[in-house]
Design a protein around this motif. Sequence first.
Motif, PDB file in Angstrom:
ATOM      1  N   LEU A   5      22.212  36.222 -24.794  1.00  0.00           N
ATOM      2  CA  LEU A   5      21.572  36.146 -26.114  1.00  0.00           C
ATOM      3  C   LEU A   5      20.066  36.233 -25.903  1.00  0.00           C
ATOM      4  N   MET A   6      19.450  37.252 -26.487  1.00  0.00           N
ATOM      5  CA  MET A   6      18.007  37.380 -26.394  1.00  0.00           C
ATOM      6  C   MET A   6      17.384  36.228 -27.187  1.00  0.00           C
ATOM      7  N   SER A   7      16.527  35.442 -26.532  1.00  0.00           N
ATOM      8  CA  SER A   7      15.996  34.254 -27.197  1.00  0.00           C
ATOM      9  C   SER A   7      14.733  33.759 -26.510  1.00  0.00           C
ATOM     10  N   PRO A   8      13.668  33.492 -27.280  1.00  0.00           N
ATOM     11  CA  PRO A   8      12.454  32.948 -26.647  1.00  0.00           C
ATOM     12  C   PRO A   8      12.691  31.562 -26.055  1.00  0.00           C
ATOM     13  N   ARG A   9      13.791  30.927 -26.410  1.00  0.00           N
ATOM     14  CA  ARG A   9      14.109  29.600 -25.880  1.00  0.00           C
ATOM     15  C   ARG A   9      14.951  29.701 -24.615  1.00  0.00           C
ATOM     16  N   CYS A  44      21.334  40.857 -29.729  1.00  0.00           N
ATOM     17  CA  CYS A  44      19.954  40.878 -30.222  1.00  0.00           C
ATOM     18  C   CYS A  44      19.901  40.212 -31.586  1.00  0.00           C
ATOM     19  N   ALA A  45      19.115  39.152 -31.693  1.00  0.00           N
ATOM     20  CA  ALA A  45      19.001  38.471 -32.979  1.00  0.00           C
ATOM     21  C   ALA A  45      17.787  38.996 -33.741  1.00  0.00           C
ATOM     22  N   ARG A  46      17.716  38.593 -34.995  1.00  0.00           N
ATOM     23  CA  ARG A  46      16.583  38.900 -35.878  1.00  0.00           C
ATOM     24  C   ARG A  46      16.316  37.641 -36.685  1.00  0.00           C
ATOM     25  N   PHE A  47      15.370  37.696 -37.570  1.00  0.00           N
ATOM     26  CA  PHE A  47      15.032  36.570 -38.462  1.00  0.00           C
ATOM     27  C   PHE A  47      14.632  35.345 -37.629  1.00  0.00           C
ATOM     28  N   GLU A  48      15.137  34.143 -37.997  1.00  0.00           N
ATOM     29  CA  GLU A  48      14.752  32.927 -37.254  1.00  0.00           C
ATOM     30  C   GLU A  48      15.586  32.730 -35.999  1.00  0.00           C
ATOM     31  N   GLY A  49      16.644  33.522 -35.863  1.00  0.00           N
ATOM     32  CA  GLY A  49      17.523  33.354 -34.707  1.00  0.00           C
ATOM     33  C   GLY A  49      18.960  33.158 -35.173  1.00  0.00           C
ATOM     34  N   VAL A  50      19.771  32.551 -34.297  1.00  0.00           N
ATOM     35  CA  VAL A  50      21.204  32.443 -34.568  1.00  0.00           C
ATOM     36  C   VAL A  50      21.604  30.989 -34.794  1.00  0.00           C
ATOM     37  N   GLU A  81      21.302  32.218 -22.885  1.00  0.00           N
ATOM     38  CA  GLU A  81      20.054  32.585 -23.553  1.00  0.00           C
ATOM     39  C   GLU A  81      19.037  33.043 -22.527  1.00  0.00           C
ATOM     40  N   VAL A  82      18.424  34.206 -22.792  1.00  0.00           N
ATOM     41  CA  VAL A  82      17.446  34.776 -21.869  1.00  0.00           C
ATOM     42  C   VAL A  82      16.184  35.157 -22.628  1.00  0.00           C
ATOM     43  N   SER A  83      15.043  34.811 -22.050  1.00  0.00           N
ATOM     44  CA  SER A  83      13.737  35.140 -22.641  1.00  0.00           C
ATOM     45  C   SER A  83      12.999  36.124 -21.749  1.00  0.00           C
ATOM     46  N   ILE A  84      12.263  37.048 -22.361  1.00  0.00           N
ATOM     47  CA  ILE A  84      11.457  37.955 -21.526  1.00  0.00           C
ATOM     48  C   ILE A  84       9.993  37.516 -21.472  1.00  0.00           C
ATOM     49  N   GLY A  85       9.675  36.354 -21.994  1.00  0.00           N
ATOM     50  CA  GLY A  85       8.304  35.876 -21.857  1.00  0.00           C
ATOM     51  C   GLY A  85       7.934  34.925 -22.981  1.00  0.00           C
ATOM     52  N   ASP A  86       6.814  34.248 -22.794  1.00  0.00           N
ATOM     53  CA  ASP A  86       6.394  33.213 -23.731  1.00  0.00           C
ATOM     54  C   ASP A  86       5.599  33.792 -24.889  1.00  0.00           C
ATOM     55  N   TYR A  87       6.284  34.556 -25.705  1.00  0.00           N
ATOM     56  CA  TYR A  87       5.723  35.120 -26.929  1.00  0.00           C
ATOM     57  C   TYR A  87       6.922  35.427 -27.816  1.00  0.00           C
ATOM     58  N   VAL A  88       6.664  35.631 -29.108  1.00  0.00           N
ATOM     59  CA  VAL A  88       7.773  35.826 -30.043  1.00  0.00           C
ATOM     60  C   VAL A  88       7.799  37.267 -30.544  1.00  0.00           C
ATOM     61  N   LEU A  89       8.886  37.950 -30.268  1.00  0.00           N
ATOM     62  CA  LEU A  89       9.118  39.303 -30.782  1.00  0.00           C
ATOM     63  C   LEU A  89       9.778  39.187 -32.146  1.00  0.00           C
ATOM     64  N   SER A  90       9.799  40.280 -32.885  1.00  0.00           N
ATOM     65  CA  SER A  90      10.448  40.219 -34.198  1.00  0.00           C
ATOM     66  C   SER A  90      11.955  40.380 -34.103  1.00  0.00           C
ATOM     67  N   GLY A  91      12.436  40.823 -32.937  1.00  0.00           N
ATOM     68  CA  GLY A  91      13.873  40.961 -32.754  1.00  0.00           C
ATOM     69  C   GLY A  91      14.204  41.081 -31.282  1.00  0.00           C
ATOM     70  N   GLY A  92      15.478  40.941 -30.960  1.00  0.00           N
ATOM     71  CA  GLY A  92      15.901  40.945 -29.563  1.00  0.00           C
ATOM     72  C   GLY A  92      16.001  42.326 -28.930  1.00  0.00           C
ATOM     73  N   GLU A  93      15.842  43.394 -29.731  1.00  0.00           N
ATOM     74  CA  GLU A  93      16.081  44.738 -29.204  1.00  0.00           C
ATOM     75  C   GLU A  93      15.131  45.110 -28.065  1.00  0.00           C
ATOM     76  N   ILE A  94      13.844  44.818 -28.244  1.00  0.00           N
ATOM     77  CA  ILE A  94      12.879  45.169 -27.195  1.00  0.00           C
ATOM     78  C   ILE A  94      13.137  44.330 -25.947  1.00  0.00           C
ATOM     79  N   ALA A  95      13.571  43.100 -26.132  1.00  0.00           N
ATOM     80  CA  ALA A  95      13.929  42.256 -24.982  1.00  0.00           C
ATOM     81  C   ALA A  95      15.122  42.856 -24.247  1.00  0.00           C
ATOM     82  N   ALA A  96      16.129  43.314 -25.000  1.00  0.00           N
ATOM     83  CA  ALA A  96      17.313  43.912 -24.369  1.00  0.00           C
ATOM     84  C   ALA A  96      16.925  45.199 -23.630  1.00  0.00           C
TER      85      ALA A  96
HETATM   86  N1  SAH Z   1      12.408  31.323 -34.626  1.00  0.00           N
HETATM   87  C1  SAH Z   1      12.551  31.723 -33.259  1.00  0.00           C
HETATM   88  C2  SAH Z   1      12.007  33.145 -33.031  1.00  0.00           C
HETATM   89  C3  SAH Z   1      12.863  34.197 -33.655  1.00  0.00           C
HETATM   90  S1  SAH Z   1      12.309  35.802 -33.251  1.00  0.00           S
HETATM   91  C4  SAH Z   1      11.771  30.740 -32.370  1.00  0.00           C
HETATM   92  O1  SAH Z   1      10.754  30.230 -32.812  1.00  0.00           O
HETATM   93  O2  SAH Z   1      12.200  30.498 -31.223  1.00  0.00           O
HETATM   94  C5  SAH Z   1      13.755  36.757 -33.614  1.00  0.00           C
HETATM   95  C6  SAH Z   1      14.620  37.144 -32.450  1.00  0.00           C
HETATM   96  O3  SAH Z   1      13.894  37.989 -31.569  1.00  0.00           O
HETATM   97  C7  SAH Z   1      15.100  36.021 -31.561  1.00  0.00           C
HETATM   98  O4  SAH Z   1      16.191  35.351 -32.109  1.00  0.00           O
HETATM   99  C8  SAH Z   1      15.452  36.758 -30.294  1.00  0.00           C
HETATM  100  O5  SAH Z   1      16.702  37.421 -30.366  1.00  0.00           O
HETATM  101  C9  SAH Z   1      14.357  37.805 -30.246  1.00  0.00           C
HETATM  102  N2  SAH Z   1      13.219  37.390 -29.404  1.00  0.00           N
HETATM  103  C10 SAH Z   1      11.992  37.032 -29.850  1.00  0.00           C
HETATM  104  N3  SAH Z   1      11.182  36.711 -28.832  1.00  0.00           N
HETATM  105  C11 SAH Z   1      11.893  36.878 -27.692  1.00  0.00           C
HETATM  106  C12 SAH Z   1      11.607  36.683 -26.317  1.00  0.00           C
HETATM  107  N4  SAH Z   1      10.417  36.264 -25.891  1.00  0.00           N
HETATM  108  N5  SAH Z   1      12.596  36.947 -25.424  1.00  0.00           N
HETATM  109  C13 SAH Z   1      13.815  37.350 -25.841  1.00  0.00           C
HETATM  110  N6  SAH Z   1      14.146  37.553 -27.135  1.00  0.00           N
HETATM  111  C14 SAH Z   1      13.209  37.319 -28.060  1.00  0.00           C
END
Ligand code: SAH
Length: 227
Positions: free
Chosen positions: A86-90, A112-118, A130-145
């Motif tokens: 699961l693509m996730s900043p957490r 790949c999630a969108r919005f606030e997450g799953v 759950e896997v993160s590609i770095g300490d920043y927030v993307l708008s969706g998981g596609e670029i992470a995937a």
């Molecule tokens: N509300 C969430 C951010 C959601 S961003 C939070 O604060 O943690 C929307 C989606 O983009 C996420 O659910 C995830 O699938 C993807 N995404 C955003 N940043 C990412 C990151 N650094 N690594 C992997 N996926 C990420």
Amino acid sequence: MFRATVLTLFPEMFPGPLGLSLAGDALARGLWSLEARDLRPHGLGKHRAVDDTPAGGGPGMVMRADVLAAALDVAAAPDDPRPRLLMSPRGRPFSQALAREWATGPGVLALCARFEGVDERVVAGRGLIEVSIGDYVLSGGEIAALAILDACVRLIPGVMGKLESGASESFEDGRLEYPHYTRPREWEGRSIPEVLLSGDHARIARWRRDEAERVTRERRPDLGGRG
Ligand code: SAH
């Protein structure tokens, strides 16, 4: 063979950049496969809704566990050996070590999630990593995937020309790579380090090792390079 299955609301983002260059050639040669599956058909009601308002209130929308589970269950049988990511900043920070582990396995499934997450329940309910590609927030998981798949695909046996040009790279031994140079020998008053033109392979190897250690110490002391 490495099989990638991506679950997304935007399947048209795939293969995208992975259809070009090294990864694209390997895809065309059948060294790996990619299936992008649309989450939308699993949505509910006339509008095929995949999300709903957060329990407890607050901004944004949350992707529904039941919808995501239905999509996952169709995409991969229970005995599918591939890790379900699961693509996730957490999530756990993605790394070269994980890329190497997954590249030599049966492939991955990437949600790949969108919005606030799953909805949190789907993580345990479907054994998602759950896997993160770095300490920043993307708008969706596609670029992470895309980033994760790119890093994995280039390590699939047979994808890179020279087997070697994987082993000496940044992060492979806890170090950043040494600097590179090519022609011309002089450029805007800057020359190639003399040692690299010496033809003395032992000296060159020593210089490269020292440079790799110096750059790692200066830029990324956290990597704790060996040697
Ligand atoms: N509300 C969430 C951010 C959601 S961003 C939070 O604060 O943690 C929307 C989606 O983009 C996420 O659910 C995830 O699938 C993807 N995404 C955003 N940043 C990412 C990151 N650094 N690594 C992997 N996926 C990420």
